[in-house]
Write an enzyme that holds these catalytic residues in place. Sequence first.
Site, short mmCIF file in Angstrom:
data_model
loop_
_atom_site.label_atom_id
_atom_site.label_comp_id
_atom_site.label_asym_id
_atom_site.label_seq_id
_atom_site.Cartn_x
_atom_site.Cartn_y
_atom_site.Cartn_z
N GLN A 1 0.80 -1.26 0.04
CA GLN A 1 -0.03 -0.12 -0.09
C GLN A 1 0.71 1.29 -0.08
OE1 GLN A 1 -3.31 2.39 2.55
NE2 GLN A 1 -3.11 0.22 3.17
N GLU B 1 1.35 -1.38 7.97
CA GLU B 1 0.52 -0.04 8.75
C GLU B 1 0.59 0.05 10.17
OE1 GLU B 1 -1.39 2.37 7.00
OE2 GLU B 1 -1.81 3.02 9.18
N ASP C 1 0.60 3.69 6.05
CA ASP C 1 0.98 3.39 4.62
C ASP C 1 0.48 4.56 3.67
OD1 ASP C 1 1.66 0.96 4.88
OD2 ASP C 1 -0.17 -0.11 4.57
N GLY D 1 -7.58 20.11 19.70
CA GLY D 1 -6.83 21.47 19.72
C GLY D 1 -7.67 22.25 20.62
N GLY D 2 -7.80 23.56 20.48
CA GLY D 2 -8.27 24.35 21.63
C GLY D 2 -9.79 24.47 21.88
N1 COA Z 1 12.30 -9.45 -9.67
C1 COA Z 1 13.07 -10.10 -8.94
N2 COA Z 1 12.82 -10.00 -7.56
C2 COA Z 1 11.99 -9.32 -7.00
C3 COA Z 1 11.15 -8.39 -7.85
C4 COA Z 1 11.52 -8.62 -9.24
N3 COA Z 1 10.63 -7.85 -10.11
N4 COA Z 1 10.42 -7.65 -7.09
C5 COA Z 1 10.69 -7.91 -5.92
N5 COA Z 1 11.65 -8.85 -5.76
C6 COA Z 1 12.16 -9.60 -4.45
C7 COA Z 1 12.88 -8.50 -3.77
O1 COA Z 1 14.49 -8.49 -4.22
C8 COA Z 1 13.16 -9.20 -2.48
O2 COA Z 1 14.19 -10.34 -2.55
P1 COA Z 1 15.30 -10.62 -1.28
O3 COA Z 1 14.57 -10.82 0.04
O4 COA Z 1 15.93 -11.83 -1.53
O5 COA Z 1 16.13 -9.36 -1.24
C9 COA Z 1 11.76 -10.12 -2.34
O6 COA Z 1 11.26 -10.03 -3.79
C10 COA Z 1 10.77 -10.02 -1.37
O7 COA Z 1 10.75 -8.56 -1.35
P2 COA Z 1 10.24 -7.66 0.13
O8 COA Z 1 10.01 -6.29 -0.11
O9 COA Z 1 11.16 -8.06 0.95
O10 COA Z 1 8.94 -8.38 0.18
P3 COA Z 1 8.26 -9.02 1.72
O11 COA Z 1 7.12 -9.55 1.30
O12 COA Z 1 9.09 -10.04 2.47
O13 COA Z 1 8.18 -7.75 2.60
C11 COA Z 1 7.28 -5.59 3.48
C12 COA Z 1 7.03 -6.87 2.55
C13 COA Z 1 6.17 -4.67 3.10
C14 COA Z 1 7.17 -6.07 4.93
C15 COA Z 1 8.66 -5.16 3.33
O14 COA Z 1 8.60 -4.81 1.78
C16 COA Z 1 8.91 -3.71 3.71
O15 COA Z 1 8.90 -3.52 5.04
N6 COA Z 1 8.70 -2.60 2.95
C17 COA Z 1 9.15 -1.31 3.60
C18 COA Z 1 7.90 -0.72 4.40
C19 COA Z 1 6.70 -0.65 3.65
O16 COA Z 1 6.42 -0.07 2.65
N7 COA Z 1 5.62 -1.36 4.33
C20 COA Z 1 4.39 -0.97 4.10
C21 COA Z 1 3.83 -1.95 3.30
S1 COA Z 1 2.23 -1.46 2.79
#
Ligand code: COA
Length: 415
Positions: free
Chosen positions: A17, A139, A168, A247-248
Amino acid sequence: MGKALEGVRILDFTHVQSGPTCTQLLAWFGADVIKIERAGHGDVTRDQLRDIPDADSLYFTMLNSNKRSITLDTKHPEGKAVLERMIRDCDVLVENFAPGALDRMGFTWEHIHSLNPRMIVASVKGFGPGPYQDCKVYENVAQCVGGAASTTGFDDGPPMVTGAQIGDSGTGLHLALGIVTALYQRTMTGQGQRVLAAMQDGVLNLCRVKLRDQQRLERARVMEEYPQFPNGQFGDAVPRAGNASGGGQPGWILKCQGWETDPNAYIYFITQAPVWGSICKVIGKPEWVEHPDYATPRARLPRLREIFDTVEQWTMTKSKFEVMGILNEYDIPCGPILSMKEIAEDMSLRETGTIVEVDHPKRGKYLTVGNPIKLSDSPTHVERSPLLGEHTDDVLGEFGYSPQQIAALREVGAV
Ligand code: COA
């Protein structure tokens, strides 16, 4: 009519998001947003909370309108080469991967900057640099660590998260501002830069008034507009203030006619000082206008509970919309508690484009929230979200790949 961000090309590596809200806004302002997704899967929200089998979920479709989608494996050597070519020709790369994921892909800031010194690299992360910088964040985690949860809810209950997605979507908004600001600075410096919006920081920014109150509390030991005054105890941290106004101008949520069966038959009522005389007249308490216990805001502070109870005796005799109609005649600020059903059916929001009906080839018509920011010379036309990889061929063609080369990339699994 042109669009404000026409000509700006964005590589959109966002998912879930926070990041998608940012790039959707930029697309609405006219940027060409190319969403890069993993083949076969795509953004994880495409199939989360699905309401129609095999069709992209509302979760996805409501956060990704006006974008194009390509599939690209950025860990595949040939996929990396495609991405490098795209970086050379785009203006902004936006991502909200877990910390370090972009670096692990081989796309460090240094590498991107060497490929294209004008490129802006914008990231959402859970935390800024510090002890928690490597943590994944969603979030509600952001709401908890940014000060929202500890200050939301009632004094005698646990901390609460709010329905508004301040962690988010709130951080996505912050990031969008950072990106357009960096684009503006680039017009003078010719250089790109990194933009970071940490979710903890974004939530704290929105909870600014509570950090204000923390310092007031430390100085005065009490805060007179909080419901804890004069009946409860203050501790050493800002307490949860129920429905008190931030607020106030004291306010509270009051029951209206039908509250026994309708969970949203309530109105937010504000005892704004300049209209105190009108409030007294409307609720049938003309004697409160001059009475020393009620005449001034300071005199009213220890009696707010009693005052709101009395106002509620009046609001309970009318529907929330009748109350709103009467109060507005007297310029008394108030807000009916609108259900999502009432908001979805509100035709005035359709007319302004704040709620938009969109048609989708797989799911049919659905409602989405349009651009909440209206520019007079850059109107927003909301278009449906892309299917996974819908624009792969078009986009790669624009970046100079021939149909044969695209077929070869597909053959090796890079796209
Ligand atoms: N081609 C190849 N690999 C890809 C890719 C693509 N097009 N797109 C994503 N990937 C890979 C990434 O490189 C990553 O690989 P790695 O772990 O080997 O480095 C993997 O996909 C997973 O990505 P990640 O962002 O770690 O996803 P997740 O599902 O494990 O985590 C979150 C999700 C949201 C918790 C995390 O992305 C995060 O903390 N983001 C920052 C904060 C944030 O935006 N949070 C709010 C979300 S609404």
